[in-house]
Design an enzyme around this catalytic site. Sequence first.
Site, mmCIF file in Angstrom:
data_model
loop_
_atom_site.group_PDB
_atom_site.id
_atom_site.type_symbol
_atom_site.label_atom_id
_atom_site.label_comp_id
_atom_site.label_asym_id
_atom_site.label_seq_id
_atom_site.Cartn_x
_atom_site.Cartn_y
_atom_site.Cartn_z
ATOM 1 N N PRO A 10 0.790 -1.227 0.000
ATOM 2 C CG PRO A 10 -0.074 -1.077 2.138
ATOM 3 C CD PRO A 10 0.540 -2.054 1.192
ATOM 4 C CG ASN A 11 -0.279 4.269 1.308
ATOM 5 O OD1 ASN A 11 -1.264 4.788 0.792
ATOM 6 N ND2 ASN A 11 -0.320 3.694 2.498
ATOM 7 N NE ARG A 18 4.014 6.669 1.667
ATOM 8 C CZ ARG A 18 4.237 5.415 2.040
ATOM 9 N NH1 ARG A 18 4.735 4.550 1.178
ATOM 10 N NH2 ARG A 18 3.969 5.024 3.252
ATOM 11 C CE1 TYR A 23 8.918 5.158 2.780
ATOM 12 C CE2 TYR A 23 7.390 7.006 2.870
ATOM 13 C CZ TYR A 23 7.854 5.801 3.375
ATOM 14 O OH TYR A 23 7.254 5.243 4.486
ATOM 15 C CG ASN A 79 8.408 -1.722 0.344
ATOM 16 O OD1 ASN A 79 7.830 -1.793 1.434
ATOM 17 N ND2 ASN A 79 9.001 -0.616 -0.077
ATOM 18 C CB ALA A 82 1.355 0.337 6.427
ATOM 19 C CD GLU A 103 10.755 -7.252 6.424
ATOM 20 O OE1 GLU A 103 11.054 -8.325 6.990
ATOM 21 O OE2 GLU A 103 10.335 -6.251 7.037
ATOM 22 C CG HIS A 105 11.074 -2.049 4.954
ATOM 23 N ND1 HIS A 105 9.710 -2.057 4.783
ATOM 24 C CD2 HIS A 105 11.385 -3.179 5.632
ATOM 25 C CE1 HIS A 105 9.222 -3.134 5.354
ATOM 26 N NE2 HIS A 105 10.212 -3.842 5.871
ATOM 27 C CB ILE A 106 12.244 2.944 0.361
ATOM 28 C CG1 ILE A 106 11.671 2.183 -0.840
ATOM 29 C CG2 ILE A 106 12.968 4.217 -0.077
ATOM 30 C CD1 ILE A 106 10.483 2.869 -1.509
ATOM 31 C CB SER A 107 12.452 4.650 5.105
ATOM 32 O OG SER A 107 11.444 3.788 5.621
ATOM 33 N NE ARG A 112 9.937 6.406 8.508
ATOM 34 C CZ ARG A 112 9.009 6.162 7.568
ATOM 35 N NH1 ARG A 112 9.166 5.140 6.732
ATOM 36 N NH2 ARG A 112 7.949 6.932 7.471
ATOM 37 N NE ARG A 116 6.860 4.672 9.828
ATOM 38 C CZ ARG A 116 5.770 4.758 9.051
ATOM 39 N NH1 ARG A 116 5.438 3.741 8.272
ATOM 40 N NH2 ARG A 116 5.039 5.855 9.039
HETATM 41 C C1 DQA Z 1 8.197 1.209 3.895
HETATM 42 C C2 DQA Z 1 8.237 1.470 5.402
HETATM 43 C C3 DQA Z 1 6.868 1.219 6.038
HETATM 44 O O1 DQA Z 1 6.931 1.467 7.430
HETATM 45 C C4 DQA Z 1 5.832 2.150 5.437
HETATM 46 O O2 DQA Z 1 4.575 1.880 5.972
HETATM 47 C C5 DQA Z 1 5.829 2.095 3.948
HETATM 48 C C6 DQA Z 1 7.093 2.013 3.230
HETATM 49 C C7 DQA Z 1 9.531 1.571 3.208
HETATM 50 O O3 DQA Z 1 9.700 1.192 2.052
HETATM 51 O O4 DQA Z 1 10.373 2.260 3.805
HETATM 52 O O5 DQA Z 1 4.774 2.201 3.329
HETATM 53 O O6 DQA Z 1 7.964 -0.175 3.680
#
Ligand code: DQA
Length: 148
Positions: A10-11, A18, A23, A79, A82, A103, A105-107, A112, A116
């Site tokens: 999502p997102n 965003r 990101y 990825n 959330a 797994e 994650h960009i961040s 954070r 998370r």
């Molecule tokens: C994320 C980190 C997650 O906590 C967040 O909800 C995202 C992006 C990342 O790529 O850093 O949607 O997965």
Amino acid sequence: MKTALILNGPNLNLLGTREPQVYGSQTLADVEALCERACQTHGFTLDFRQSNHEGTLVDWLHEAGRLHAQGKLAGVILNAGAYTHTSVALHDAIKGTGITLIELHISNVHAREAFRHHSYISPAAKAVMAGFGVNGYALAVAALAGMQ
Ligand code: DQA
């Protein structure tokens, strides 16, 4: 040629606009192009997808499991956005398929908010990558190549 399945939750369709301070400014289409180049380098066929829906991601992991059983899957880079922090369903889907999954994650999620810091994906994943920005996707494809 085996398939590298790259799934985005999502997102992530909002990448580019965003929270660019978190990101970056590259779009999901830019990320797909980056992954395409990485897959060409490592001899994988790329299958790149995004969904805002948990059940769709579960269905795609099951599809990956079937490809894996046929010997056609290099692995999955996920990825989960959330859903990483909430989804027992994704955890169970990964465990149920026997796929190799990274797994991503960009961040750096650990730098954070506390919510998370926990991942339902990590215990079911082969490896975890976080904090490399969108270039992490290319690094994950290279890592997948090293796992073959
Ligand atoms: C994320 C980190 C997650 O906590 C967040 O909800 C995202 C992006 C990342 O790529 O850093 O949607 O997965």
